[in-house]
Design a protein around this motif. Structure first.
Motif: not given
Length: 215
Positions: A53-61, A63-79
């Protein structure tokens, strides 16, 4: 060692640490780390009972975490690659991730202030103490260990910063896993405490990176 043997050894080393190999290892680390984190969640705490039932909210949370992970992933690749003494470049690399984290914290604070006084404590603290700040690094630990395995070959030179980037990336993955359990859907709770948990993972990565990423 003869000249021909030296050339052959260097060629093998270049192939071993090539970009394609590095990307492939990181992909494996992220996929396996996420799956192991899910298994760890399942056997220790379980998924939230109303996850369907709570799938939309779980997906939003998540997704927010994945956004941070994406930025951090690009940084980790460069470093992951040698940077040398290039302070301005390092600042530019970290700036997007820092801005994202500060923006999330600001959204959480503004959302909290717009609520009725009687609703603020529950929205801020959820169901009690925000244990997610410790559980997020825990569920990101499998990803962190696999990322260390993936990045050691790439010869990072800024070990503390690379460790922090690995920690932030694994923390983002851990937050994605934790979102499957977390029953608190408050914007304030997620944008503040998830960021704190990911920040703690980054701090631990910075502390341990000097040892674990040494090559």
């Amino acid at each position: 060692m003869t000249t021909d043997e030296l050339i052959a050894a260097l060629a093998r080393s270049s192939d071993k640490a090539g970009p394609k190999r590095l990307y492939r290892r990181i992909e494996i680390a992220l996929v396996l780390g996420f799956l192991v984190g899910l298994v760890l969640l399942k056997v220790t705490m379980g998924f939230r009972p109303d996850i369907g039932v709570a799938a939309p909210m779980v997906a939003l949370k998540a997704g927010f975490s994945a956004l941070i992970a994406t930025f951090a992933g690009g940084l980790a690749l460069r470093l992951a690659r040698p940077l040398g003494d290039r302070g301005q470049l390092i600042v530019r690399l970290w700036l997007p991730l820092i801005i994202l984290a500060l923006a999330a914290l600001a959204i959480g604070a503004v959302t909290l202030l717009t609520m009725a006084p009687g609703e603020r404590f529950a929205a801020f603290m959820g169901n009690g103490f925000p244990w997610c700040i410790f559980l997020i690094p825990l569920f990101g630990l499998p990803t962190a260990l696999l990322l260390v395995w993936a990045l050691r070959e790439a010869a990072p030179t800024r070990l503390t910063l690379a460790g922090a980037a690995v920690g932030a990336l694994s923390g983002g993955m851990g937050a994605m896993v934790y979102a499957m359990f977390c029953s608190v859907d408050s914007v304030t709770f997620v944008t503040i405490w998830y960021v704190v948990g990911i920040g703690l993972a980054a701090a631990l990565g910075a502390i341990l990176g000097t040892r674990l990423l040494r090559w």
